[in-house]
Scaffold this motif. Structure first.
Motif, mmCIF file in Angstrom:
data_model
loop_
_atom_site.group_PDB
_atom_site.id
_atom_site.type_symbol
_atom_site.label_atom_id
_atom_site.label_comp_id
_atom_site.label_asym_id
_atom_site.label_seq_id
_atom_site.Cartn_x
_atom_site.Cartn_y
_atom_site.Cartn_z
ATOM 1 N N ASN A 236 0.825 -1.201 0.000
ATOM 2 C CA ASN A 236 0.000 0.000 0.000
ATOM 3 C C ASN A 236 0.862 1.254 0.000
ATOM 4 O O ASN A 236 0.595 2.204 -0.742
ATOM 5 C CB ASN A 236 -0.935 -0.017 1.215
ATOM 6 C CG ASN A 236 -1.879 1.161 1.238
ATOM 7 O OD1 ASN A 236 -1.588 2.184 1.858
ATOM 8 N ND2 ASN A 236 -3.002 1.023 0.566
ATOM 9 N N ALA A 237 1.917 1.225 0.814
ATOM 10 C CA ALA A 237 2.813 2.383 0.862
ATOM 11 C C ALA A 237 3.592 2.541 -0.442
ATOM 12 O O ALA A 237 3.747 3.651 -0.962
ATOM 13 C CB ALA A 237 3.776 2.243 2.048
ATOM 14 N N ASP A 238 4.071 1.419 -1.000
ATOM 15 C CA ASP A 238 4.820 1.465 -2.251
ATOM 16 C C ASP A 238 3.951 1.980 -3.397
ATOM 17 O O ASP A 238 4.414 2.717 -4.269
ATOM 18 C CB ASP A 238 5.362 0.078 -2.597
ATOM 19 C CG ASP A 238 6.487 -0.361 -1.665
ATOM 20 O OD1 ASP A 238 7.006 0.510 -0.934
ATOM 21 O OD2 ASP A 238 6.824 -1.555 -1.672
ATOM 22 N N ARG A 239 2.682 1.561 -3.397
ATOM 23 C CA ARG A 239 1.790 1.986 -4.477
ATOM 24 C C ARG A 239 1.645 3.494 -4.506
ATOM 25 O O ARG A 239 1.639 4.111 -5.580
ATOM 26 C CB ARG A 239 0.412 1.341 -4.302
ATOM 27 C CG ARG A 239 -0.623 1.813 -5.317
ATOM 28 C CD ARG A 239 -1.976 1.208 -5.038
ATOM 29 N NE ARG A 239 -2.446 1.515 -3.701
ATOM 30 C CZ ARG A 239 -3.022 2.682 -3.362
ATOM 31 N NH1 ARG A 239 -3.162 3.641 -4.255
ATOM 32 N NH2 ARG A 239 -3.438 2.887 -2.130
ATOM 33 N N LYS A 240 1.540 4.111 -3.345
ATOM 34 C CA LYS A 240 1.387 5.562 -3.300
ATOM 35 C C LYS A 240 2.618 6.263 -3.872
ATOM 36 O O LYS A 240 2.510 7.252 -4.599
ATOM 37 C CB LYS A 240 1.120 6.010 -1.861
ATOM 38 C CG LYS A 240 -0.218 5.526 -1.309
ATOM 39 C CD LYS A 240 -0.426 5.956 0.134
ATOM 40 C CE LYS A 240 -1.779 5.461 0.659
ATOM 41 N NZ LYS A 240 -1.993 5.831 2.083
ATOM 42 N N VAL A 241 3.806 5.716 -3.545
ATOM 43 C CA VAL A 241 5.035 6.304 -4.080
ATOM 44 C C VAL A 241 5.110 6.101 -5.590
ATOM 45 O O VAL A 241 5.432 7.020 -6.356
ATOM 46 C CB VAL A 241 6.275 5.678 -3.392
ATOM 47 C CG1 VAL A 241 7.560 6.156 -4.062
ATOM 48 C CG2 VAL A 241 6.290 6.020 -1.916
ATOM 49 N N ASP A 243 2.643 5.604 -7.695
ATOM 50 C CA ASP A 243 1.635 6.416 -8.379
ATOM 51 C C ASP A 243 2.135 7.830 -8.617
ATOM 52 O O ASP A 243 1.938 8.400 -9.697
ATOM 53 C CB ASP A 243 0.346 6.464 -7.558
ATOM 54 C CG ASP A 243 -0.450 5.167 -7.642
ATOM 55 O OD1 ASP A 243 -0.116 4.342 -8.508
ATOM 56 O OD2 ASP A 243 -1.393 4.997 -6.847
ATOM 57 N N VAL A 244 2.798 8.387 -7.617
ATOM 58 C CA VAL A 244 3.322 9.754 -7.745
ATOM 59 C C VAL A 244 4.421 9.791 -8.798
ATOM 60 O O VAL A 244 4.455 10.684 -9.663
ATOM 61 C CB VAL A 244 3.842 10.267 -6.389
ATOM 62 C CG1 VAL A 244 4.581 11.598 -6.565
ATOM 63 C CG2 VAL A 244 2.686 10.445 -5.408
#
Length: 297
Positions: A236-241, A243-244
């Motif tokens: 979940n944390a990696d996905r946010k990074v 995505d940016v």
């Protein structure tokens, strides 16, 4: 092989191993998870209702069949085509089975299957006349050949959204057909045993799990493993990074391209701009390129 008359969506059709289910059973479907199909065939999950958009695609596909049949006859003088779809089944298989041919071609004693597909993109297709096509379509045709007994090379007519229709030849393979039958036999045995396939990472599987557990028992807790908890929170944390970062690089590529349709690098096509809703454009990466293979690790 006897003719059958199964109606898509009927209870009998749902329990039957049909050509459209073969790619899912083999794990090569681009559209549906094994986990989803298993629960549908086991009667534990109602198939998703057909949306208006999907129905319109089906309607377009049926209309394309009519045009494609005329195109095929023009390319194959002396052959005749059935006016509509024809279904076949084999009594010697240990599970309910069926295959629907879009058209049955005949010339004298010769018979062959003719399938019609539509496509918006030609990325997964070879040149006209080759057998290079998406694996799920090839598996469907081999199943049709096996059940119908028409083992002469089959023809698949591709009706693209843009461009002229193409005809692809599918050679029958007894070895592949037997492998498909073995997979289908194991699949139906797993249904009888109540043993579903494992979860996977597809959207189809995710949506299936959501539909299997629609209710919420308030204040109930379930203990999950430390490994699963860590993998979920990390992803979940990696996905946010990611995505940016992806949005940033997409912005840069679009800026570099200006009005161009394609972005290239060292002879490789990297991305293309396409028209989108509202008069805007969208950027699509070329996921088939070998560009990254030439980049040192």
């Amino acid at each position: 092989m006897p003719d059958v008359d199964l109606k898509p969506g009927s209870p009998e059709w749902l329990r039957t191993v049909t050509a459209s289910k073969i790619p899912v059973i083999l794990g090569v479907s681009r559209y549906k998870s094994q986990y989803t199909l298993w629960h549908e065939m086991a009667g534990l999950l109602e198939p998703e209702p057909i949306s208006q958009q999907t129905q319109e695609l089906f309607d377009y596909g049926h209309a394309a069949e009519v045009a494609a049949a005329e195109f095929w006859k023009w390319r194959n003088p002396g052959w005749r085509l059935s006016q509509r779809e024809v279904q076949y089944s084999r009594d010697d298989l240990p599970f309910p089975n069926a295959a629907t041919l879009d058209r049955r071609a005949s010339r004298g004693r010769s018979r062959k299957a003719v399938e019609v597909k539509t496509a918006e993109s030609l990325e997964e297709w070879g040149d006209d006349g080759s057998g290079e096509m998406p694996a799920d379509y090839a598996a469907q045709v081999i199943w049709q050949q096996y059940l119908s007994g028409f083992t002469d090379p089959a023809d698949l007519v591709l009706w693209p959204t843009f461009g002229r229709p193409r005809i692809y030849t599918v050679e029958f393979s007894e070895v592949r057909a037997e492998a498909i039958v073995a997979k289908a036999s194991a699949w139906t045995a797993s249904l009888a045993a109540g043993t579903p396939p494992p979860l996977d990472t597809t959207i189809s599987c995710y949506e299936t799990v959501r539909r299997l557990h629609p209710d919420i028992e308030r204040d109930r807790e379930v203990e999950i493993s430390p490994d699963l908890a860590a993998r979920y929170l990390t992803a979940n944390a990696d996905r946010k990074v990611i995505d940016v970062e992806e949005r940033g690089t997409k912005t840069e590529v679009l800026s570099e391209m200006g009005q161009a349709q394609y972005a290239t690098c060292q002879g490789y096509r990297i991305a293309d701009r396409r028209n989108a809703k509202g008069g805007t454009v969208a950027l699509y990466a070329n996921t088939k390129t070998d560009f990254l293979e030439g980049i040192p690790a």
